[in-house]
Design a protein around this motif. Structure first.
Motif, PDB file in Angstrom:
ATOM      1  N   UNK A 108     -12.438  43.212 -13.526  1.00 13.88           N
ATOM      2  CA  UNK A 108     -11.540  42.954 -12.393  1.00 13.88           C
ATOM      3  C   UNK A 108     -10.238  43.732 -12.552  1.00 13.88           C
ATOM      4  N   UNK A 116      -4.320  35.113 -22.658  1.00 11.83           N
ATOM      5  CA  UNK A 116      -4.542  34.924 -21.230  1.00 11.83           C
ATOM      6  C   UNK A 116      -3.958  33.592 -20.752  1.00 11.83           C
ATOM      7  N   UNK A 117      -4.134  32.536 -21.568  1.00 13.12           N
ATOM      8  CA  UNK A 117      -3.531  31.237 -21.229  1.00 13.12           C
ATOM      9  C   UNK A 117      -2.026  31.394 -21.073  1.00 13.12           C
ATOM     10  N   UNK A 153      -9.850  44.069  -1.074  1.00 13.76           N
ATOM     11  CA  UNK A 153     -11.033  43.299  -0.662  1.00 13.76           C
ATOM     12  C   UNK A 153     -12.268  43.713  -1.456  1.00 13.76           C
ATOM     13  N   UNK A 196      -0.920  33.206 -17.956  1.00 12.44           N
ATOM     14  CA  UNK A 196      -0.993  32.339 -16.770  1.00 12.44           C
ATOM     15  C   UNK A 196       0.186  31.369 -16.702  1.00 12.44           C
ATOM     16  N   UNK A 201     -12.163  32.225 -14.559  1.00 11.69           N
ATOM     17  CA  UNK A 201     -11.221  31.091 -14.556  1.00 11.69           C
ATOM     18  C   UNK A 201     -11.028  30.517 -13.157  1.00 11.69           C
ATOM     19  N   UNK A 234      -8.069  34.830 -25.462  1.00 13.08           N
ATOM     20  CA  UNK A 234      -7.996  33.666 -24.582  1.00 13.08           C
ATOM     21  C   UNK A 234      -6.604  33.034 -24.618  1.00 13.08           C
ATOM     22  N   UNK A 237     -17.729  44.149  -8.202  1.00 13.10           N
ATOM     23  CA  UNK A 237     -19.050  44.697  -7.892  1.00 13.10           C
ATOM     24  C   UNK A 237     -19.743  43.909  -6.781  1.00 13.10           C
ATOM     25  N   UNK A 238     -19.239  42.714  -6.482  1.00 16.73           N
ATOM     26  CA  UNK A 238     -19.826  41.944  -5.384  1.00 16.73           C
ATOM     27  C   UNK A 238     -19.549  42.619  -4.043  1.00 16.73           C
ATOM     28  N   UNK A 242     -23.716  45.838  -1.702  1.00 17.25           N
ATOM     29  CA  UNK A 242     -22.976  45.743  -2.963  1.00 17.25           C
ATOM     30  C   UNK A 242     -23.545  44.652  -3.854  1.00 17.25           C
ATOM     31  N   UNK A 243     -23.548  43.420  -3.388  1.00 20.27           N
ATOM     32  CA  UNK A 243     -23.909  42.287  -4.245  1.00 20.27           C
ATOM     33  C   UNK A 243     -25.411  42.105  -4.349  1.00 20.27           C
TER      34      UNK A 243
END
Lengths: 796, 263
Positions: free
Chosen positions: A291, A130-131, A709, A134, B40, A127, A713-714, B179-180
């Protein structure tokens, strides 16, 4: 007393030894290893597809809590860290070498795709790292991006790499163009087809991870990494990137949760953690989140092709002409250049007697993630093109699609068969796999099922593909002549311990394939040692002498053959020891599954007698034979292997929503000799799942600015259990003629044979809507548009 | 995720006080908020975990209505004998949200208060003409859903329960995003004390009522009555999975199927 043990040798469905630990959650994956004083790395990645880096300000990040270091490309340049190398060089039509622009580990001056690593923050916790990442301030000058091959080749397109005109990596060809043109001139039918082979994102279950360590007392580096081929990573990273002698660099690939090709390549993060561990003299770990996987793991496929097939009046193929564009992404990944060339165009004969073939391939740089081999690698692209073309040819010549294939099959007595595109097939029986599949799928009874489905308002279709692939890669001299910068043999060591148990060291790597079981079965079969007493060691350059790893369905055909060769050496030595012990001539000693026998007598010695004698050489031919019972063999295959077969898909389409359901799937594959039928079935099912995924579900989508795009997985549709039908798997064996096991390989056939079978079935289901072809994936929206468009046409 | 303070009040009143901080966020099942925190994408000063508030739990019948506490998990609604008997379409909807893991954690209050255009529950709330109970007041469904991820709830107002009038008939059908697996287009239909209602989710930026279909069904409760009604594509969602036109088409298909399911 004779205890009959269950047969565990070649052909037995022995349960997978490794599954005890995997199913109990006791696998040991890279991220499971934690070291004293370990730090965590977070990679800052480019949010832009194409930008110039004006400045990077790390001051604020470096001062944050827990932060130990922040490094940029400039730090790496100061240490003379090299770029990530490419392992295969392709030559252009004119003989000049391909464009091979540098691939910096951390960006130098420019970023070229979303996800391109820019800097790394290293801190006490993930973490905190990662902070800090950023808080790194990067001043970007955003440049126009070329997100597609079309955009990259337009006049005035953005220049992705200086010195690479038109973003063209190479313009390559194979085959006799003049002969093909002549064949077309005399053809009765010419069938043309434009195809897109959709870009895929591999998504192994375990994200990539890397742990670098440096021992100041010895100067030794250790990299633990999610790799399919640790020795290759040691070679590439040691020699090309970090300049560490191999003797000072150990690479360990422990349990790895799936690879599918995406974990073959040497990635930036491996070099980053190893280099940083040396600089900081502390272990440094990096683990991708999902991701990051989407934007940093090499993607697969992404071809655009124009294909033309010339046939005579009887449907006999006269020639094939193909022009393909292949997306390389922003940089050349390790094996990227060979995928659309020697793993693709050389497969365009398929199972057919096509006398002349010409294929040209342009490889194009774009502002996207690098593209490289993904399960099947080039062969699914070739198979999709050919098998779609055959169906369209059947439609346009009026010849039944099965009959058209039969008329063009390479006859069973024609092997070895030389294709016009370099490969020589050793064996196969395409009629047999087709017949078996047609029977298993009840092809003949399909029309009744179609009529029944129609009553339920469903459009039902059936499709087949008769495919062939080349794997078991590869003869070193052949691939060397084609541009490979490595040999592709494999290494196996058989260590018979004093009391007769066996350790096998292999350069192949298992990341789901079940090697610990299959390889143990080879030893059980040949040496008669129970599977439980055979341990397979892989994935550690400090333990295994050398190896080229696992990809291209090579582990058994090449790695297994190396083990067989090493076991031959064990047996040869054992015979000499047995001859000594039984006071017989070595020529009179026979060996069968663990027993040495003086031919024609009942005098025998067990393998254990021999191993004890070898390690306790009290009564031993010490003058002529060294003690010990351990042998190593390097096996370089004489040819590729050529699995093939027939896949049949049956689909139902809901015309109201456009949703396609695969209701039946039949795979009959010739994978050569089958060692473990259960594992083969699992491999084929997994491959078919990925093939159905490509055909119906999966699609990597970038917008015009190069933003991903389908970045989670969404939006990226991975196949799930309820998307898949029961898959009927059967095999029909013809033996590979040139390796000692007669094996061909089964890891990729599922993903190679299935996509065209599914799409052919979808097109068949839509026969009343005037559909000639459609691109993958056949999503509900796309099918609805076709149906809706068809209806509109009918209404107008 | 970024650091935040964590509170777990045991009464609605205490939770309301904690949510007076405009940067604090309420969390129940956490199935939307926790992934956002992990990415985040959200940086709350504090999380107010509602899961310890007993008065927001449970399913009960109150006269001609079913009242479901905000903290009731989807699996509890799906399995509830009370709900299955009174409003089987609601139990069906709850039993088809996401996957088993989602249903075991996600709550009705979280789903309705979040008002994700692709969530299931808003269709049932609007499609049954339910009443949303909050820490301050009762809000009719027609006044509750204001726009994408926007509701009539104020910052320090907590959704405590949803009261569903029991219909004569109700049905739900949806097409999932491949997908979702969220809703690409869904339709909830009902006929009962709140009249004939047709609520559409997934297709637009916010759940909405389909007036033309309501009128047709009021005259003739049958799938055929809505089969010819075309939903306008204007203002509907469009993405890599489907165009607005496709979603508009699906609204008619799902309406037919929802009516057929309702019987």
């Amino acid at each position: 007393m004779n205890v009959v043990a269950p047969f565990e040798g070649i052909g037995a469905s022995v349960r997978r030894k490794e599954d005890f630990r995997f199913l109990q959650g006791r696998g040991a994956y890279t991220d499971d290893f934690n070291r004293q004083g370990q730090l965590h790395a977070w990679i800052l990645r480019s949010p832009h597809a194409h930008a110039r880096i004006r400045a990077v300000d790390t001051a604020k990040a470096a001062a944050m809590p827990g932060v130990v270091a922040v490094f940029t490309g400039a730090d790496m340049a100061r240490d003379n860290v090299g770029g990530l190398p490419c392992g295969w060089q392709i030559h252009n039509k004119d003989g000049s070498p391909m464009a091979e622009p540098p691939h910096p580990v951390l960006a130098q001056e420019k970023v070229r795709h979303v996800g391109d690593p820019v800097a790394v923050a290293i801190a006490a916790t993930r973490e905190q790292a990662r902070d800090a990442a950023e808080a790194i301030v990067v001043d970007y000058e955003v440049l126009p991006a070329a997100a597609t091959m079309e955009a990259a080749q337009k006049p005035g397109a953005p220049v992705i790499h200086d010195g690479v005109p038109n973003n063209l990596c190479y313009d390559w060809h194979i085959g006799d163009k003049a002969a093909v043109d002549a064949a077309f001139a005399g053809a009765k039918h010419v069938v043309t087809l434009d195809l897109v082979n959709n870009r895929l994102i591999p998504n192994a279950m375990e994200p990539r991870a890397a742990l670098g360590e440096y021992d100041r007392t010895t100067g030794e580096y250790t990299l633990t990494t999610t790799s399919q081929n640790p020795h290759v990573i040691r070679l590439l990273m040691g020699a090309n990137v970090l300049h560490i002698p191999e003797s000072k660099l150990r690479v360990v690939a422990p349990d790895v949760g799936g690879g599918f090709g995406s974990k073959i390549y040497h990635y930036a993060e491996e070099a980053i953690v190893t280099w940083a561990a040396g600089k900081l003299a502390r272990p440094v770990k990096w683990t991708a989140d999902r991701s990051e996987s989407f934007m940093s793991d090499a993607h697969g496929r992404d071809h655009v092709s124009h294909a033309e097939l010339a046939l005579d009046g009887n449907g006999k193929i006269l020639g094939l002409r193909v022009s393909t564009q292949a997306n390389m992404g922003a940089y050349l990944s390790t094996f990227a250049p060979c995928v659309p060339t020697y793993l693709y165009a050389t497969l365009l004969a398929g199972v057919y007697t096509t006398p002349v073939i010409y294929c040209e391939v342009k490889a194009v740089f774009t502002n996207t993630v690098p593209v490289d081999a993904y399960r099947g690698a080039g062969r699914p692209e070739a198979t999709f093109l050919l098998e779609r073309l055959m169906d369209v040819a059947a439609q346009e010549t009026g010849i039944d699609r099965i009959e058209l294939r039969r008329r063009n099959f390479i006859p069973t007595d024609a092997f070895p068969y030389q294709t016009p595109v370099a490969l020589q097939y050793d064996s196969g029986n395409y009629h047999a796999t087709l017949d078996q599949a047609l029977a298993a799928a009840d092809w003949a009874g399909f029309e009744a099922r179609r009529a029944e489905a129609a009553k339920r308002g469903k459009l039902r279709g059936i499709g087949c593909s008769t495919y062939l692939e080349a794997c078991g890669i590869a003869p070193s001299a052949v691939v060397g002549s084609l541009g490979a910068r490595a040999g592709l043999y494999e290494v196996g060591t058989i260590r018979v311990h004093p009391t007769g148990s066996v350790t096998v060291l292999t350069g192949a790597h298992s990341h789901g394939q079940g090697h610990e079981t299959t390889f143990a079965q080879l030893v059980a079969d040949k040496l008669g040692v129970p599977v439980a007493q055979v341990d397979i060691v892989h994935g550690d350059t400090a333990k295994v002498p050398f190896g080229m790893g696992t990809y291209g369905s090579r582990s058994l055909a090449v790695g297994g053959s190396a083990m067989m060769k090493a076991m031959d050496k064990i047996i040869a030595k054992g015979k000499r020891i047995a001859a000594h012990l039984m006071e017989a001539s070595v020529d009179d000693i026979e060996f069968d599954r663990g027993t040495f026998r003086v031919a024609g007598t009942d005098r025998t010695k067990s393998l254990v007698d021999i191993s004890v004698a070898a390690y306790v050489p009290h009564n031993y031919p010490i003058e002529e034979l060294e003690p010990g019972l351990e042998e190593t063999a390097f096996y370089d295959p004489k040819n590729f292997t050529y699995p093939g077969g027939c896949h049949i898909a049956e689909v139902e389409i809901d015309p109201e929503t456009g949703k396609v359901a695969v209701v039946n799937f039949t795979a009959v594959d010739d994978v050569g000799r089958v060692i473990n039928p259960m594992i083969v079935e699992g491999q084929v099912q997994g491959g078919v799942a990925q093939g159905i995924g490509q055909a119906l579900l999966e699609s990597c989508v970038y917008d015009a600015n190069g933003q991903l795009l389908s970045g989670s997985m969404m939006d990226y549709t991975m196949p799930r259990a309820d998307d898949l039908p029961p898959v009927g798997v059967a095999t029909h064996t013809t033996l590979c003629t040139h390796n000692p096991l007669g094996v061909k390989g089964c890891g990729e056939v599922g993903a190679i044979g299935s996509p065209p079978a599914v799409i052919n079935a979808v097109v068949d289901a839509l026969r009343d809507y005037g559909v000639r072809t459609l691109d993958m994936p056949a999503t509900p929206a796309k099918i609805w548009q076709i149906i809706n468009g068809g209806r509109r046409m009918a209404a107008e | 995720m970024y650091d935040f303070a964590y509170h777990k009040p045991s009464t609605v009143a205490d939770a309301v006080k904690l949510l007076a901080d405009p940067d604090a966020k309420a969390v129940s099942g956490g199935h939307t908020l926790i992934p956002a925190l992990k990415h985040r994408l959200n940086k709350p000063s504090a999380l107010v975990d509602l899961s310890g508030i007993a008065e927001m739990k449970g399913i009960r019948r109150a006269g001609n209505a079913i009242v479901i506490g905000a903290l009731t998990r989807h699996v509890e609604v799906a399995d509830s004998a009370e709900v299955k008997a009174a409003i089987p379409a609601l139990a069906y909807l709850a039993g088809h949200i996401g996957d088993v893991q989602v249903r075991n954690r996600g709550t009705i209050g979280g789903s309705v208060a979040n008002n994700d255009p692709a969530a299931d529950y808003p269709a049932a709330v609007l499609g049954l003409g339910a009443t949303v109970h909050t820490s301050k007041r009762k809000i009719a469904a027609d006044e509750f859903f204001l726009g994408m991820f926007t509701t009539a709830l104020e910052q320090d107002e907590i959704l405590t329960a949803v009261e569903f009038p029991i219909p004569e008939k109700a049905g739900y059908a949806k097409m999932k995003n491949p997908a979702s697996r969220y809703v690409m287009a869904g339709v909830f239909v009902s006929k009962g004390p709140m009249g004939v209602r047709v609520a559409v989710n997934g297709a637009g930026p916010c759940v909405f009522r389909q007036a033309e279909m309501e009128k047709a069904l009021a005259a003739n409760w049958s799938a055929d009555a809505v089969a010819g009604i075309r939903q306008s594509a204007e203002g509907l969602n469009s993405d890599i999975h489907g165009s607005a036109e496709y979603r508009a088409h699906l609204v008619t298909v799902m309406a037919k199927r929802a009516v057929a399911a309702a019987g």
